[in-house]
Design an enzyme around this catalytic site. Structure first.
Site, PDB file in Angstrom:
ATOM      1  N   GLU A  52      89.407  50.909 100.890  1.00 38.71           N
ATOM      2  CA  GLU A  52      89.816  49.535 101.306  1.00 38.71           C
ATOM      3  C   GLU A  52      89.945  49.550 103.064  1.00 38.71           C
ATOM      4  O   GLU A  52      89.379  48.726 103.707  1.00 38.71           O
ATOM      5  CB  GLU A  52      90.551  48.696 100.400  1.00 38.71           C
ATOM      6  N   GLU A  83      77.729  39.648  97.835  1.00 41.06           N
ATOM      7  CA  GLU A  83      76.425  40.308  97.619  1.00 41.06           C
ATOM      8  C   GLU A  83      75.097  39.526  97.635  1.00 41.06           C
ATOM      9  O   GLU A  83      73.853  39.998  98.267  1.00 41.06           O
ATOM     10  CB  GLU A  83      76.387  41.437  96.579  1.00 41.06           C
ATOM     11  N   ASP A  94      78.240  51.821  94.160  1.00 39.25           N
ATOM     12  CA  ASP A  94      77.421  50.797  94.914  1.00 39.25           C
ATOM     13  C   ASP A  94      77.225  51.492  96.421  1.00 39.25           C
ATOM     14  O   ASP A  94      75.960  51.989  96.803  1.00 39.25           O
ATOM     15  CB  ASP A  94      77.821  49.509  95.178  1.00 39.25           C
ATOM     16  N   ARG A 101      87.752  47.919 105.539  1.00 33.04           N
ATOM     17  CA  ARG A 101      88.235  46.705 106.150  1.00 33.04           C
ATOM     18  C   ARG A 101      88.930  46.873 107.423  1.00 33.04           C
ATOM     19  O   ARG A 101      88.305  46.143 108.427  1.00 33.04           O
ATOM     20  CB  ARG A 101      89.000  45.938 105.064  1.00 33.04           C
TER      21      ARG A 101
HETATM   22  C1  DMJ Z   1      83.426  44.479  99.671  1.00 36.76           C
HETATM   23  O1  DMJ Z   1      84.512  44.578  99.853  1.00 36.76           O
HETATM   24  C2  DMJ Z   1      82.423  45.509 100.048  1.00 36.76           C
HETATM   25  O2  DMJ Z   1      81.060  45.031  99.955  1.00 36.76           O
HETATM   26  C3  DMJ Z   1      82.377  46.740  99.005  1.00 36.76           C
HETATM   27  O3  DMJ Z   1      81.397  47.828  99.245  1.00 36.76           O
HETATM   28  C4  DMJ Z   1      82.272  46.143  97.764  1.00 36.76           C
HETATM   29  N1  DMJ Z   1      82.294  44.927  97.427  1.00 36.76           N
HETATM   30  C5  DMJ Z   1      83.207  44.135  98.197  1.00 36.76           C
HETATM   31  C6  DMJ Z   1      83.288  42.621  98.060  1.00 36.76           C
HETATM   32  O4  DMJ Z   1      82.378  42.234  96.933  1.00 36.76           O
END
Ligand code: DMJ
Length: 529
Positions: A148, A434, A295, A152
């Site tokens: 994260e 998404e 993902d 971020r």
């Molecule tokens: C985001 O923080 C990013 O896209 C991450 O890869 C997975 N999804 C969250 C938000 O849903």
């Protein structure tokens, strides 16, 4: 009279269609084979029959008004954050307080920088910049999530640097990564799940002595770009550990050797799809799919290939393998209703679809726009048209989650019945991006106004149900018309959800996709040709 008859005829056809589409059917478990893919045009048409708005609705608002609305939403979210939570990780919009659940490292301002810039909210951007300049990562109150923090903080600040050239942001990105370098100092040299900022390898924490696909596959866009800007190869060396691991596996064809899979929990390989976990010994186990914990691994195969000038053939190969695996093993269509279901593979197929998995239409379309499937002699059992059809159909299902909820907002996960109906598994709505992300890519590719209409419906539902006087709140249960908020506004609401809505209603010259590629946290980085 003729006009009235025409209206009656349209309503009648529409009603019959709705009845046909919602009629019960036999359960199925048919994999998407070539024959089904050949019908993709038909499915593509049908997927568009998700109602956009009831006929009694007022005519659509002009696009400029939609853009203004989204910018106003961002102003409301940001000013609320500034009033109650300035400098903290996140706003708690119901109690009008703040949360430091990410360790007190100012997540919202870093994540918001580029959205505020793109929306030309200059004063708000200056406020965010001032907060970023005051962040002291060493004072974080707990171990930081490496994944994260990279997507971020590092993604957010590198993007702000790319858009402004302010050295503050580059320094912030480099210092953040340097304080986390020891997280890579462990088995396999993959990043730990969490660690203390500026600590040592003894501070590294793992979840059950294993690595997660998304965590070790989703730092490369940021670190390779940092290496490009600073000239420091040590960041590339960290990326190369993962590259070497993946190439070592696939150098002799797709890894089909059972010895590569954990003996206790083997999920045997399906070409293109990696199980979710890797043990410290380098063995795979767990389910495979495009949902949580997996993902962005696949997303970064494609996006790195694009970001670094389409030179890394191995990334394209693995990405095409992943698309092949998706089409072959994860995408199912319900009989009669022909709804696309993007599930995951455990020991068998699970027709469970997370909101998170709804980024896939956007990823597929981005690949198509960059010609990922247009190479001569590529010898794949699917075509660009198949990929577009899959993206279109999955997006229609994702939009259904919103359109069919009593409040127009989707839950976090749904369980399908293979006849095309589903039950909501996790009814929370946490302001995730998404679906609007995918609508943005689909709109850029097709210029079909339907996608803007869908996005606008979602924006309106957010404003109607999740907006409170002090910001926007996550909701406990979207299946009930009675709204209960859960007092949280994740930083990705401004970073991603509002940004993608803004881009959806902007023209193609705003962040042209042949010049910029957005990270998994929607931070635009320049494509290095
Ligand atoms: C985001 O923080 C990013 O896209 C991450 O890869 C997975 N999804 C969250 C938000 O849903």
């Amino acid at each position: 009279m003729a006009q009235i008859l025409a209206v009656i005829a349209i309503v009648a056809v529409y009603t019959v269609l709705l009845i046909l589409l919602s009629s019960p059917s036999e359960p199925i478990s048919v994999p998407l084979g070539k024959a089904q893919r050949a019908e993709s045009k038909l499915r593509q048409k049908r997927s568009f029959e998700v109602p956009v708005r009831p006929s009694s609705d007022p005519p659509p608002m002009s696009n400029d008004r939609r853009l203004e609305t989204v910018v106003e939403m961002a102003e409301h979210a940001w000013s609320s954050y500034m009033r109650a939570a300035a400098g903290a990780d996140e706003l708690r919009p119901l109690s009008n307080t703040s949360s430091n659940r990410w360790g007190g490292i100012g997540v919202t301002p870093v994540d918001s920088l580029d959205t505020l810039l793109l929306m030309n909210l200059r004063r708000e951007f200056e406020e965010a910049k001032r907060l970023v300049s005051k962040i002291d990562m060493k004072r974080s109150s707990k171990p930081l999530s490496v994944f994260e923090t990279i997507i971020r903080h590092v993604g957010g600040s590198l993007s702000a640097y790319a858009l402004t050239n302010h050295t503050l942001f580059l320094t912030f990105a480099r210092d953040t990564v340097d304080g986390l370098l020891h997280a890579f100092d462990g088995p396999l040299s993959f990043p730990a799940h969490s660690t203390r900022f500026g600590g040592t390898r003894d501070d590294n924490e793992y979840v059950g002595n294993k690595y997660m696909l998304a965590e070790f596959g989703s730092f490369q866009m940021e670190l390779r770009f940092l290496a490009h800007l600073t000239g420091d190869r040590k960041y590339v060396a960290l990326c190369d550990k993962v590259k070497d691991f993946l190439l070592g596996l696939s150098s002799r064809g797709w890894p089909s050797n059972p010895k590569l899979y954990d003996a206790d929990q083997p999920i045997m390989p399906h070409k293109g799809l990696f199980p979710t976990f890797v043990t410290f010994e380098g063995k795979f186990f767990g389910a495979a799919g495009y949902a949580a914990m997996m993902d962005s691994f696949y997303e970064y195969l494609l996006k790195q290939w694009i970001q670094f000038g389409k030179k890394d053939a191995w990334l394209l190969t693995l990405y095409e393998d992943a698309v092949e695996g998706m089409l072959e093993y994860l995408l199912r269509y319900s009989e009669n209703t022909n709804n696309a279901i993007l599930g995951y593979l455990g020991h068998t197929f699970h027709p469970t679809m997370d909101h998170l998995a709804c980024f896939t239409p956007g990823m597929l379309i981005l690949g198509v726009m960059h010609g990922a499937h247009d190479y001569p002699n590529r010898n794949r059992p699917f075509s660009t048209e198949d990929v577009v059809a899959a993206a279109t159909d999955i997006a229609a299902t994702c939009y259904r989650f919103y359109a069919e909820s009593p409040i127009g907002l989707a839950g976090d996960s749904a369980e399908f019945n293979l006849n095309g109906t589903y039950t909501v598994r996790y009814p929370k709505y946490i302001l995730r991006p998404e679906v609007v992300e995918s609508l943005f890519y689909l709109y850029r590719y097709t210029h079909d106004e339907r996608y803007r209409d869908w996005g606008w419906n979602i924006a309106q539902a957010i404003n109607l149900n999740a907006r409170v006087p002090a910001g926007y709140t996550a909701l406990d249960d979207i299946t009930k018309s009675e709204i209960v908020g859960s007092d949280s506004m994740e930083s990705f609401f401004i970073a991603e959800t509002l940004k993608y809505l803004f881009l959806l209603f902007s023209d193609d010259s705003v962040l042209p996709l042949d010049e910029w590629v957005l990270t998994t946290e929607a931070h635009p980085l320049p494509i290095l040709h």
